[in-house]
Design a protein around this motif. Sequence first.
Motif, PDB file in Angstrom:
ATOM      1  N   GLU A 114     -31.704   4.481 -19.946  1.00 44.27           N
ATOM      2  CA  GLU A 114     -32.622   3.215 -19.880  1.00 44.27           C
ATOM      3  C   GLU A 114     -31.553   2.052 -20.261  1.00 44.27           C
ATOM      4  O   GLU A 114     -31.961   1.284 -19.343  1.00 44.27           O
ATOM      5  CB  GLU A 114     -33.551   3.365 -21.215  1.00 44.27           C
ATOM      6  N   ARG A 118     -31.507  -1.208 -17.317  1.00 45.69           N
ATOM      7  CA  ARG A 118     -31.854  -2.512 -17.793  1.00 45.69           C
ATOM      8  C   ARG A 118     -30.773  -3.580 -17.597  1.00 45.69           C
ATOM      9  O   ARG A 118     -30.764  -4.525 -17.275  1.00 45.69           O
ATOM     10  CB  ARG A 118     -32.359  -2.491 -19.335  1.00 45.69           C
ATOM     11  N   ASP A 133     -39.127  10.500 -14.316  1.00 46.36           N
ATOM     12  CA  ASP A 133     -39.411  10.103 -15.254  1.00 46.36           C
ATOM     13  C   ASP A 133     -39.051   8.635 -15.718  1.00 46.36           C
ATOM     14  O   ASP A 133     -39.975   8.020 -16.472  1.00 46.36           O
ATOM     15  CB  ASP A 133     -38.455  11.127 -16.576  1.00 46.36           C
ATOM     16  N   HIS A 134     -37.942   8.298 -15.531  1.00 46.06           N
ATOM     17  CA  HIS A 134     -37.682   6.943 -15.577  1.00 46.06           C
ATOM     18  C   HIS A 134     -38.539   5.740 -14.831  1.00 46.06           C
ATOM     19  O   HIS A 134     -38.894   4.717 -15.339  1.00 46.06           O
ATOM     20  CB  HIS A 134     -36.263   6.496 -15.385  1.00 46.06           C
ATOM     21  N   ARG A 136     -41.453   5.946 -14.284  1.00 55.01           N
ATOM     22  CA  ARG A 136     -43.012   5.808 -15.071  1.00 55.01           C
ATOM     23  C   ARG A 136     -42.817   4.476 -15.971  1.00 55.01           C
ATOM     24  O   ARG A 136     -44.028   4.227 -16.336  1.00 55.01           O
ATOM     25  CB  ARG A 136     -43.460   7.160 -15.740  1.00 55.01           C
ATOM     26  N   GLN A 137     -41.732   4.085 -16.087  1.00 56.49           N
ATOM     27  CA  GLN A 137     -41.496   2.819 -17.187  1.00 56.49           C
ATOM     28  C   GLN A 137     -41.137   1.722 -16.351  1.00 56.49           C
ATOM     29  O   GLN A 137     -40.534   1.606 -15.315  1.00 56.49           O
ATOM     30  CB  GLN A 137     -40.269   3.191 -18.066  1.00 56.49           C
ATOM     31  N   TYR A 139     -39.083  -0.672 -16.689  1.00 59.04           N
ATOM     32  CA  TYR A 139     -37.631  -1.211 -16.443  1.00 59.04           C
ATOM     33  C   TYR A 139     -36.952  -0.433 -15.240  1.00 59.04           C
ATOM     34  O   TYR A 139     -35.919  -1.127 -14.872  1.00 59.04           O
ATOM     35  CB  TYR A 139     -36.884  -0.839 -17.855  1.00 59.04           C
TER      36      TYR A 139
END
Length: 528
Positions: A114, A118, A133-134, A136-137, A139
């Motif tokens: 993460e 960022r 999976d990332h 879905r966020q 950032y």
Amino acid sequence: MSFSASNLHPALLQGLDDMGFVDPTPIQRDAIPPALEGRDLLACAMTGSGKTAAFVLPILQRLINTKRGTTRALIITPTRELAAQIVEHFNALAKHTRLRAAAVYGGVGFGPQEKSFRQGIDVIVACPGRLLDHFRQPYARLSGLEVLVLDEADRMLDMGFLPDIRRVLKHLPPRNQTLFFSATMPPPIVTLSRELLQNPVRINVERRSAPATGIEQAIFLVRQDLKSLLLFKLLEQGEIDNVLVFTRTKHRANRLAQYLGKRGVNCDRIHGNRSQAQRTRALADFKNHKIKVLVATDIAARGIDVEALSHVVNFDVPHLPEDYIHRVGRTARAQATGEAFTFCSQQEKNDLNAIERAVGKRLPRRQLEGFDNNAAGGEQLEIPIADRIAAIRARKAEERARARAKAERKAQHGAPQAKSGQPKAEGRGNKPHRGKGRGPATSQGRPAAGPGRPAARPGRPATGQGRPAAGQGRPAAGQSRPAAGQPAGQPGGRKDHSERPAGTEGGQGPRRRRRGGRRRRPASAARS
């Protein structure tokens, strides 16, 4: 053509020199010039041909003078080990620049990954599952992406990642360049390449898949239960320096590693059931020559680069010719030489024939001197499937027989009681119903007030007396109930405020608790 003639940045040429690269391999010579021009690329390259540098160098050349803080390149790979290896090679080639890459894959924590998203790391090398999976966020928005690379696309198809690849593509913005690398070109991969690429440069697309030229291949015909002994004898006689051994299943990899370990061979294993830390440590120990044998499943068949690997052993013949080509390609990398041995039992000859048809020649047979193929007492790494099915059927039959015997015993014990008319003994499953928190149930109902039951509380009518009638302490219809402490005979049930307690002047009585709310504390109590 040398690297110095390819118009690469001096910092990149210095990185190549540090890694010992002087002349490009054929795939690098064909792929780097059009990639530097910004063209889309469709390349079919055999494993071990050096295709990692073929797409890493153009990416570095493109980004070396750009502003940092934005992820501009995404490389998608099928396995964690391959992703980690690409990051290692990328950072080594970019040693004299400010560009850096980060790996994104499962089996490890989200925190560092993460942070890379960022901070806008220059290049992300990712496996499809963890990348989704990332995504879905909030950032993980690669809005500044310029270059997309799909490496080992056919392997991602074999592992079932093609639907994930299509989902990943929906999250990506339009790109300036797409580089597509695959060892083979099955129809689904061809379809995907047509969807992604625009007027691509095609390299070796019609080439027939074959092992590298520096690999010496040999077949050992051996019984299934003698394969472990044959491998041990090859190690014992010094025929093999360091070896990567491929098995068909994780269970066989574990059992083979245990067999060799008991005989003093320094070995480890790597497969999907091992944690990421265990896999990383085993691979690092093997690359650093701390262990001599690494037993693996096909998770290590793609992209794993071990310097000066002398041998690869196919302990089990792979079912697909493409898997054989990728396995043996772990040796003789970067125009080096190596040997690939395949242990073939009688049951695996059909798979061996398919491999020989794919490579276009009959592979030579070899026999270890002094090894008896008819020796007794071999090592079975797993129970044959026919024996496993027979054991399952026998166990199920035994369970059914026990169930029938139990049912017959219950029927025999219950029959005399039914004939004699005697009540069934109280036992498990025949207990009388008990209410929660109550005493034993009876057919008489609840006992009357007496020694076994306390009398009714004061102010509450006893059982059976019912509620009082109107006029006997109960207000008639149309009248309100008297307030607490108010005589029932006052009209309307209204409280007489003529006599107020001290401290309630001004018509305000003591505070009463509001229905549904909390009791308010007096101001004096709150201050104290």
